[in-house]
Design a protein around this motif. Sequence first.
Motif, PDB file in Angstrom:
ATOM      1  N   ILE A  49    -104.537  -4.446 -77.998  1.00  0.00           N
ATOM      2  CA  ILE A  49    -103.588  -3.709 -78.835  1.00  0.00           C
ATOM      3  C   ILE A  49    -102.340  -4.546 -79.057  1.00  0.00           C
ATOM      4  CG2 ILE A  49    -102.133  -1.656 -78.988  1.00  0.00           C
ATOM      5  CD1 ILE A  49    -104.203  -0.152 -77.393  1.00  0.00           C
ATOM      6  N   ASP A  50    -101.887  -4.619 -80.286  1.00  0.00           N
ATOM      7  CA  ASP A  50    -100.684  -5.381 -80.628  1.00  0.00           C
ATOM      8  C   ASP A  50     -99.466  -4.477 -80.440  1.00  0.00           C
ATOM      9  OD1 ASP A  50     -98.781  -7.068 -81.568  1.00  0.00           O
ATOM     10  OD2 ASP A  50     -99.634  -7.335 -83.570  1.00  0.00           O
ATOM     11  N   PHE A  51     -98.974  -4.409 -79.214  1.00  0.00           N
ATOM     12  CA  PHE A  51     -97.843  -3.529 -78.906  1.00  0.00           C
ATOM     13  C   PHE A  51     -96.553  -4.019 -79.554  1.00  0.00           C
ATOM     14  CE2 PHE A  51    -100.702  -2.587 -75.317  1.00  0.00           C
ATOM     15  CZ  PHE A  51    -100.748  -1.210 -75.429  1.00  0.00           C
ATOM     16  N   GLY A  52     -96.447  -5.324 -79.812  1.00  0.00           N
ATOM     17  CA  GLY A  52     -95.247  -5.839 -80.462  1.00  0.00           C
ATOM     18  C   GLY A  52     -95.072  -5.275 -81.857  1.00  0.00           C
ATOM     19  N   THR A  53     -96.149  -5.254 -82.636  1.00  0.00           N
ATOM     20  CA  THR A  53     -96.081  -4.697 -83.986  1.00  0.00           C
ATOM     21  C   THR A  53     -95.804  -3.201 -83.946  1.00  0.00           C
ATOM     22  OG1 THR A  53     -97.587  -6.382 -84.845  1.00  0.00           O
ATOM     23  CG2 THR A  53     -97.373  -4.357 -86.124  1.00  0.00           C
ATOM     24  N   LEU A  54     -96.445  -2.480 -83.026  1.00  0.00           N
ATOM     25  CA  LEU A  54     -96.212  -1.035 -82.913  1.00  0.00           C
ATOM     26  C   LEU A  54     -94.781  -0.741 -82.502  1.00  0.00           C
ATOM     27  CD1 LEU A  54     -99.490   0.185 -81.149  1.00  0.00           C
ATOM     28  CD2 LEU A  54     -98.944   0.194 -83.596  1.00  0.00           C
ATOM     29  N   ARG A  55     -94.220  -1.541 -81.615  1.00  0.00           N
ATOM     30  CA  ARG A  55     -92.846  -1.331 -81.174  1.00  0.00           C
ATOM     31  C   ARG A  55     -91.870  -1.522 -82.336  1.00  0.00           C
ATOM     32  NH1 ARG A  55     -91.143  -1.431 -75.896  1.00  0.00           N
ATOM     33  NH2 ARG A  55     -93.187  -2.278 -75.325  1.00  0.00           N
ATOM     34  N   PHE A  56     -92.088  -2.582 -83.092  1.00  0.00           N
ATOM     35  CA  PHE A  56     -91.218  -2.821 -84.243  1.00  0.00           C
ATOM     36  C   PHE A  56     -91.376  -1.724 -85.289  1.00  0.00           C
ATOM     37  CE2 PHE A  56     -90.467  -4.639 -88.456  1.00  0.00           C
ATOM     38  CZ  PHE A  56     -89.172  -5.099 -88.297  1.00  0.00           C
ATOM     39  N   ARG A  57     -92.607  -1.237 -85.465  1.00  0.00           N
ATOM     40  CA  ARG A  57     -92.864  -0.186 -86.441  1.00  0.00           C
ATOM     41  C   ARG A  57     -92.145   1.113 -86.059  1.00  0.00           C
ATOM     42  NH1 ARG A  57     -99.034   0.190 -87.412  1.00  0.00           N
ATOM     43  NH2 ARG A  57     -98.680  -1.979 -88.022  1.00  0.00           N
ATOM     44  N   LEU A  58     -92.170   1.460 -84.781  1.00  0.00           N
ATOM     45  CA  LEU A  58     -91.459   2.648 -84.315  1.00  0.00           C
ATOM     46  C   LEU A  58     -89.961   2.467 -84.451  1.00  0.00           C
ATOM     47  CD1 LEU A  58     -91.492   5.420 -82.900  1.00  0.00           C
ATOM     48  CD2 LEU A  58     -91.519   4.195 -80.712  1.00  0.00           C
ATOM     49  N   HIS A  59     -89.490   1.268 -84.142  1.00  0.00           N
ATOM     50  CA  HIS A  59     -88.076   0.926 -84.311  1.00  0.00           C
ATOM     51  C   HIS A  59     -87.642   1.156 -85.758  1.00  0.00           C
ATOM     52  CE1 HIS A  59     -84.812  -2.389 -83.533  1.00  0.00           C
ATOM     53  NE2 HIS A  59     -84.301  -1.256 -83.919  1.00  0.00           N
ATOM     54  N   SER A  60     -88.419   0.653 -86.699  1.00  0.00           N
ATOM     55  CA  SER A  60     -88.104   0.795 -88.116  1.00  0.00           C
ATOM     56  C   SER A  60     -88.098   2.257 -88.539  1.00  0.00           C
ATOM     57  CB  SER A  60     -89.118   0.013 -88.959  1.00  0.00           C
ATOM     58  OG  SER A  60     -89.182  -1.338 -88.563  1.00  0.00           O
ATOM     59  N   PHE A  61     -89.074   3.016 -88.058  1.00  0.00           N
ATOM     60  CA  PHE A  61     -89.181   4.427 -88.435  1.00  0.00           C
ATOM     61  C   PHE A  61     -87.951   5.209 -87.980  1.00  0.00           C
ATOM     62  CE2 PHE A  61     -90.261   8.750 -87.177  1.00  0.00           C
ATOM     63  CZ  PHE A  61     -90.796   9.265 -88.353  1.00  0.00           C
ATOM     64  N   ILE A  62     -87.514   5.004 -86.743  1.00  0.00           N
ATOM     65  CA  ILE A  62     -86.357   5.744 -86.224  1.00  0.00           C
ATOM     66  C   ILE A  62     -85.106   5.409 -87.024  1.00  0.00           C
ATOM     67  CG2 ILE A  62     -84.853   6.021 -84.220  1.00  0.00           C
ATOM     68  CD1 ILE A  62     -87.261   5.649 -82.444  1.00  0.00           C
ATOM     69  N   CYS A  63     -84.938   4.126 -87.331  1.00  0.00           N
ATOM     70  CA  CYS A  63     -83.756   3.724 -88.097  1.00  0.00           C
ATOM     71  C   CYS A  63     -83.788   4.301 -89.504  1.00  0.00           C
ATOM     72  CB  CYS A  63     -83.657   2.206 -88.148  1.00  0.00           C
ATOM     73  SG  CYS A  63     -83.279   1.447 -86.567  1.00  0.00           S
ATOM     74  N   GLU A  64     -84.938   4.293 -90.151  1.00  0.00           N
ATOM     75  CA  GLU A  64     -85.037   4.848 -91.501  1.00  0.00           C
ATOM     76  C   GLU A  64     -84.756   6.348 -91.493  1.00  0.00           C
ATOM     77  OE1 GLU A  64     -85.345   3.493 -94.335  1.00  0.00           O
ATOM     78  OE2 GLU A  64     -85.797   1.420 -93.790  1.00  0.00           O
ATOM     79  N   MET A  65     -85.243   7.050 -90.492  1.00  0.00           N
ATOM     80  CA  MET A  65     -84.985   8.488 -90.405  1.00  0.00           C
ATOM     81  C   MET A  65     -83.509   8.766 -90.164  1.00  0.00           C
ATOM     82  SD  MET A  65     -87.717  10.268 -90.977  1.00  0.00           S
ATOM     83  CE  MET A  65     -87.334  11.864 -90.270  1.00  0.00           C
TER      84      MET A  65
END
Length: 445
Positions: free
Chosen positions: A414-430
């Motif tokens: 599992i690419d946890f680095g990409t998932l971590r960045f994706r969650l980071h982006s989602f929280i900031c956009e919200m």
Amino acid sequence: MIRSSITHSKIGPISKMFLRRFSTNGSVWNAYSPIFKEDENLKDLKTSKFEYKSLYQPLKIDSFASEIENSSEKVDYYSHCLREEMKHYGNSEFQDEDRLNNTSSLPELRMIKTKNQAFETYLIENPNVDPKSTVTKMKQYVKFAVMFMKFFKLGVMNVWKNYRLNRKEFYGSYYMVDPKNENAKLKVKNLNSVIDELHTVINCERNVRNANEQRRVLNKGGTQDLFPKIELSRSTLQRVLRTRADFIKFPLFAVLFLLLEELTIGLCYIFPEIVPSTCELPQLNHRFFYQQSKSQKELLELRQNAPKSELLKKTPYNISSKELFVLSSVLKTKSSLIPTMFYPESYLRQALLRKLKSLNVDNYLIVRDGGVWKMANLEILRSCIDRGLVDFSKELNPNNDPQSDEQKSHYELIDFGTLRFRLHSFICEMNRSNNHASVGLLGMY
């Protein structure tokens, strides 16, 4: 309609106290005011305590965050957003405990190894055996089956322990939002009421901060932040939310596990709906997330080529019926055992709104209790699944890829680095969005 359903619905004692305290300056009635604004002087805003670095490059730029072309600038800007949140919320009071992660309510994927790994481990533990003999092969398969038995046993025990812990520490007790104020009490009887209360307090708090920032710019001053502090940790809230869903499945699954033992794997394949989340085998993800994978493809087709500005305008009450049905399947706000046609549309919209509230509260607590970069890998994976930020057909089934390394387990692929960045982006956009009731980013990866 969505605004009135949140701000003028039945509110609890803490929200009423909060509204009475700040209603005189007229700054809390708009619950969806943005907390983040564009800042040209990003380089001057630094926090040594929470220093985020651009560790995940090169990265795929998400479709809903395409306004910043350069990925490094994008990471720096999102890091700036979370640093600004940490300045407000902080976590210095809780240095000695993990208030962010609760891995006991998640499947322990690190226990699951591939067949090759399990066989090699047996040979390492028993160097004197003949690796080609039939007896050795049988013992290796027994060792492989025992691994699954331990995984299921741990998952069942965790559900029971978490249930007892919730009964002792959460349900039936007074949850103090502000320990210094005796009037700030909330009797915990229903988890949904707690989520509604916290969601209202968080939106009001953000609005007050936004109003104070405007006053400081215009008048060189602002009112003091006297909002109630939320004492509930993210770890506790996630333990309660996950255990509530798992305990419904617990009695039947526990009995069947005691009767069938190693044959429980076949039961999980045939009836994935009865399996608690702590017992979800990664090898069967294509069964556990089959409906979500199918619905996600339909959702992406419906939102194809839609600009981010249009996605942010979508709320539980203005999306189309078709989009509502598929989004409800992706976020699992309805059971896959019951056909969608039997669900009233009003029920699905209310369920989607409740899901959105819990995610907004979780976003707030993630930032307050340490940030995305301090979350455990298992927490990152579950948080992305809850928001639909993963590709259910590929990212949750890396072992099915013919090019994948057979010597690596599901957890290692599992690419946890990409998932971590994706969650980071989602929280900031919200957080940057003017519409905190937006569901347009959910289900997008």
